[in-house]
Structure formats: C-alpha cells, structure tokens
Design a protein around this motif. Structure first.
Motif, PDB file in Angstrom:
ATOM      1  N   TYR A   1       0.833  -1.205   0.000  1.00 18.82           N
ATOM      2  CA  TYR A   1       0.000   0.000   0.000  1.00 18.82           C
ATOM      3  C   TYR A   1       0.868   1.254   0.000  1.00 18.82           C
ATOM      4  N   SER A   2       0.530   2.188  -0.880  1.00 16.80           N
ATOM      5  CA  SER A   2       1.405   3.341  -1.115  1.00 16.80           C
ATOM      6  C   SER A   2       1.599   4.209   0.120  1.00 16.80           C
ATOM      7  N   ALA A   3       0.545   4.438   0.919  1.00 20.15           N
ATOM      8  CA  ALA A   3       0.699   5.286   2.112  1.00 20.15           C
ATOM      9  C   ALA A   3       1.654   4.633   3.112  1.00 20.15           C
ATOM     10  N   ASN A   4       1.575   3.313   3.256  1.00 19.54           N
ATOM     11  CA  ASN A   4       2.489   2.611   4.162  1.00 19.54           C
ATOM     12  C   ASN A   4       3.924   2.676   3.656  1.00 19.54           C
ATOM     13  N   ALA A   5       4.112   2.485   2.351  1.00 17.73           N
ATOM     14  CA  ALA A   5       5.464   2.546   1.795  1.00 17.73           C
ATOM     15  C   ALA A   5       6.072   3.934   1.991  1.00 17.73           C
ATOM     16  N   GLU A   6       5.263   4.973   1.787  1.00 17.52           N
ATOM     17  CA  GLU A   6       5.755   6.337   1.998  1.00 17.52           C
ATOM     18  C   GLU A   6       6.060   6.588   3.475  1.00 17.52           C
ATOM     19  N   ALA A   7       5.213   6.069   4.370  1.00 22.79           N
ATOM     20  CA  ALA A   7       5.462   6.224   5.806  1.00 22.79           C
ATOM     21  C   ALA A   7       6.772   5.541   6.199  1.00 22.79           C
ATOM     22  N   THR A   8       7.001   4.345   5.673  1.00 22.80           N
ATOM     23  CA  THR A   8       8.237   3.624   5.980  1.00 22.80           C
ATOM     24  C   THR A   8       9.455   4.406   5.515  1.00 22.80           C
ATOM     25  N   LYS A   9       9.385   4.963   4.312  1.00 24.14           N
ATOM     26  CA  LYS A   9      10.507   5.742   3.792  1.00 24.14           C
ATOM     27  C   LYS A   9      10.783   6.949   4.684  1.00 24.14           C
ATOM     28  N   ARG A  10       9.722   7.654   5.085  1.00 29.27           N
ATOM     29  CA  ARG A  10       9.893   8.821   5.951  1.00 29.27           C
ATOM     30  C   ARG A  10      10.447   8.422   7.318  1.00 29.27           C
ATOM     31  N   SER A  11       9.975   7.293   7.859  1.00 29.01           N
ATOM     32  CA  SER A  11      10.457   6.833   9.161  1.00 29.01           C
ATOM     33  C   SER A  11      11.938   6.490   9.116  1.00 29.01           C
ATOM     34  N   LEU A  12      12.374   5.824   8.059  1.00 26.50           N
ATOM     35  CA  LEU A  12      13.779   5.451   7.941  1.00 26.50           C
ATOM     36  C   LEU A  12      14.672   6.680   7.769  1.00 26.50           C
ATOM     37  N   LEU A  13      14.224   7.634   6.965  1.00 29.35           N
ATOM     38  CA  LEU A  13      15.009   8.855   6.778  1.00 29.35           C
ATOM     39  C   LEU A  13      15.124   9.643   8.074  1.00 29.35           C
ATOM     40  N   ALA A  14      14.000   9.769   8.798  1.00 25.87           N
ATOM     41  CA  ALA A  14      14.001  10.551  10.043  1.00 25.87           C
ATOM     42  C   ALA A  14      14.758   9.839  11.160  1.00 25.87           C
ATOM     43  N   SER A  15      14.876   8.517  11.067  1.00 24.52           N
ATOM     44  CA  SER A  15      15.530   7.745  12.125  1.00 24.52           C
ATOM     45  C   SER A  15      17.001   7.486  11.853  1.00 24.52           C
ATOM     46  N   ALA A  16      17.476   7.874  10.681  1.00 21.99           N
ATOM     47  CA  ALA A  16      18.887   7.658  10.353  1.00 21.99           C
ATOM     48  C   ALA A  16      19.765   8.432  11.323  1.00 21.99           C
TER      49      ALA A  16
END
Length: 409
Positions: free
Chosen positions: A89-104
């Motif tokens: 699901y696109s919203a979940n994929a976008e959320a995951t990308k944002r979470s990984l970037l913010a958590s780096a």
C-alpha cells in the motif's frame, strides 16, 4: 466543514518518537497509514524482538514484509541492520521511507541513497535468494498473502537466518504459525498478548520442509487469474491476483455501479480506488474518444488494472499508483467513479472514504459528477452533503447504494 482543511488533514504527515528497548526511532503517520492514531501490537512485538537481536556486523541485510508505518525497519536500522522494506500500500510505503530517513543517525542520510523501500506485493525479483540474515513478517489478512510472505522470507534468508512472524489471532496468526513450521521445519512461540502472537523460525538448510509450498504460482509476479465478466452492459476479461479487492469474482457493488453510472462519449473519467479495473474498463468503453485514469494504492491492483485494460484493448486508459488523488493533483475530470475502501486492517476507518469524497470534489470540473457505491449501512450521505452541498441517490438496494453529487462551484 472547510473541505480544503479536510484534504490538508488527510495529507498532513505527523512524526512521533518511539523508544524500543535502547533504540529511539521516529515513526511517520497520517490517515490511511496502518495503525494511524494508535499502536499495532504485532508490529510492536516484532520491533522489540529486532531491538534485542544485535547483528554480528553492521550492514547485515534484514527483510521486512508488511512494513506499515516503518516502526520495525526503523528499529532494525537503529541497531545496525541494512533494512529492505516492502508494503503493497502506497501510504504505508511512503510512511516507511519517511520513518527510515528521520531515524537515520545524525548526518548519515546526507548524500546517501534513499532507503530501500518498495511499494510492492512481491519480494521477487528485488531481493536475492539467501541474502538476508533476518526477516520480519507483519502478516496480511488474506490466507494466500500469508503463505506467499512466509515462502518469500524463506527464500530471501541465508542458512542460519531467522524469520519473525506476528499478527492478531483473528487475522490468521495460528494458521500462519503452522505454515512457518511446514516450511522451516520448526517454529517457536516467542510472545503473545492483546489477542496477538509472535513466532520465530530459523532456516537450517537450503531446501524447505515442504517443497510444495515453494511452487505456488503466485510467487511469479506475472501470474494472474483471468476471468470473463459482464459489467455495465459490456464483456471483458478481468485480470486479478490474491489480495486485490474481490480478486476471485466480480464484486456485486462494483457491478451495480457499472450498470448505473452515466458517462458520455468524450468525457474524462477518474476511477478512484480502481482495484482490478472493472469500473475503469466500463468507463473506457462508454467514452471511446475520452480518457480514463485509474488510481489505486495497492501495488498489485495497479498491475491487475493495467492488464485488464490491455486485455480489453482500451487504449484510452492510464493506470497509476496513488494515495487517493495524489498522482493527479493537477488534473480535473468530468466524472469520478468510486467503490472506496473503508477497512484499514481489520478495522473501519471513515477517514479514507472522507478523503475519497473530498478529493473527488477537488478533482471534478464545475458541473462534474461523482458516482460512489457503498454498503448501505455506511454514513456516506452526510460526508457527501458536507462536501457537495447535496446528495443524489441513483440506487438504494437491500445491501448497497449508489450515491453522489455534482460540483457546483
């Protein structure tokens, strides 16, 4: 209600800090993302288990199926893994990308490639066999989807790699445990609470315990079921895959809407939440000199709709992955047709159909028409009246209704 504020609310991302053992991560969310406004117990179990398993070397690959809001891959990243995350699901994929970037770690994201996040239902061909040391599965709600996830995790893991699987009991966690045992040879219950359970299994050899499971035709991303259907007075072949809405038969509600929606030749049509493409193909046949755009958040639905349109020889169709109308934010249409989803996991979330109605209005020309089909018990009339100023009823049946409105300004 201010419609623009409603659209903005749906599209506004929120970031929260989450501590899992010694790992502190940022998690992105908004309406339409799994577990928005609450916590997902199975994902929490997986995150704790990942946080407790420090890798032997930095950069070891981990695979995360059903990544949701990105909590589990973000924790994996925090303890040293190089996560590969998948969500259909696109919203979940976008959320995951944002979470990984913010958590780096501070500064590590600067100049680095984007996180390895895939908006896809299938791991193959994105991940090499035997390339991961850890796999996590937040189980989907459909039986075949669980089966495919377990098989794909086994294939991606190296010998000695561990698979962690979690889900709610009413989502099929117990049958999933049996699948895990069949394939890996043994499985262990690691945790259970809140009506959920988490299991683990270790890949001890290259060959699976049950070879038959690895020959499921759906592991081939190009495998579709093709069934002849009649809808809206026209016949065509519907291409579907497991997990796509109503994949084994023509959905009754979509059939009703296909028969009732009015589309004139030359008009432009938006099929919002297109699924395998039933309404879009009917619309394309009704407006051969016009155009049809189909949107869906489900990666496999997009592939099915594209194939359905090709089989129907509809050259006036454009199919795109989209979180509601995000992919056509600059376009407007004469007609919007929709059979909107109202489930998020096992629950009901009216924020999603509200976003469909608000964004449909925003994407219509003045005088443009919305046709929406829904279970007759759902309170969509109030939502449509708030946005369009009126409600038009085309059908009020025992199980389903077709309602809508006309954009006046």
């Amino acid at each position: 209600m201010n419609m623009r504020s409603g659209i903005a609310a749906y599209d506004t991302w929120q970031m929260g800090r989450v501590t899992v053992m010694d790992a502190v991560v940022a998690v992105a969310s908004k309406p339409g993302v799994m577990a928005h406004g609450g916590a997902d117990a199975p994902a929490g179990m997986l995150a704790e288990a990942v946080a407790a398993r420090l890798p032997s070397a930095v950069g070891v690959r981990s695979l995360h199926l059903g990544s949701g809001n990105g909590l589990v891959p973000a924790v994996a990243q925090a303890v040293g893994f190089a996560p590969l995350a998948f969500d259909r699901y696109s919203a979940n994929a976008e959320a995951t990308k944002r979470s990984l970037l913010a958590s780096a770690p501070q500064g590590e994201h600067d100049g680095q490639p984007s996180p390895a996040v895939f908006h896809a239902a299938c791991v193959n061909p994105h991940v090499e066999a035997g390339s991961c040391e850890l796999a996590t599965i937040r189980i989907p709600t459909d039986k075949l989807g669980v089966q495919l996830a377990v098989v794909e995790a086994f294939r991606a893991l190296a010998v000695g790699g561990r698979c962690l699987l979690a889900g709610a009991n009413d989502e099929g966690a117990k049958p999933a445990a049996r699948l895990l045992e069949q394939l890996f040879g043994a499985a262990r219950l690691e945790d259970q609470h809140s009506g959920c359970r988490m299991l683990s299994a270790v890949k001890t050899r290259e060959a699976p315990g049950d070879e038959a499971l690895t020959h499921i035709r759906w592991l081939d991303g190009d495998a579709f079921t093709e069934q002849p259907v009649v809808a809206g007075g026209t016949s065509f072949v519907l291409a579907t895959r497991p997990g796509v809405f109503s994949w084994e038969h023509l959905d009754e509600a979509s059939g009703i809407l296909a028969d009732l929606m009015r589309v004139d030749d030359g008009e432009s049509v938006l099929d919002l939440g297109c699924g395998a493409g039933v309404l879009g193909v009917v619309a394309a046949r009704l407006t051969p000199t016009g155009s049809v755009c189909m949107l869906d958040a489900d990666a496999d639905a997009i592939r099915c709709a594209q194939r359905t349109a090709r089989l129907a020889e509809c050259s006036n169709v454009d199919v795109r992955a989209s979180d509601v109308c995000r992919a056509v934010a600059e376009r407007t249409f004469d007609v919007v047709v929709s059979n909107p989803p109202f489930h998020l996991g096992k629950g009901t979330d009216l924020a999603i159909p509200r976003a469909f109605i608000e964004q449909a209005h925003a994407r219509l020309h003045r005088g443009g028409r919305l046709y929406l089909v829904a279970n007759r018990t759902l309170p969509y009339e109030r939502l449509i009246a708030e946005v369009f100023g009126e409600v038009r009823t085309a059908h009020d049946g025992r199980r389903f209704k077709v309602i809508g409105g006309v954009r006046r300004a």
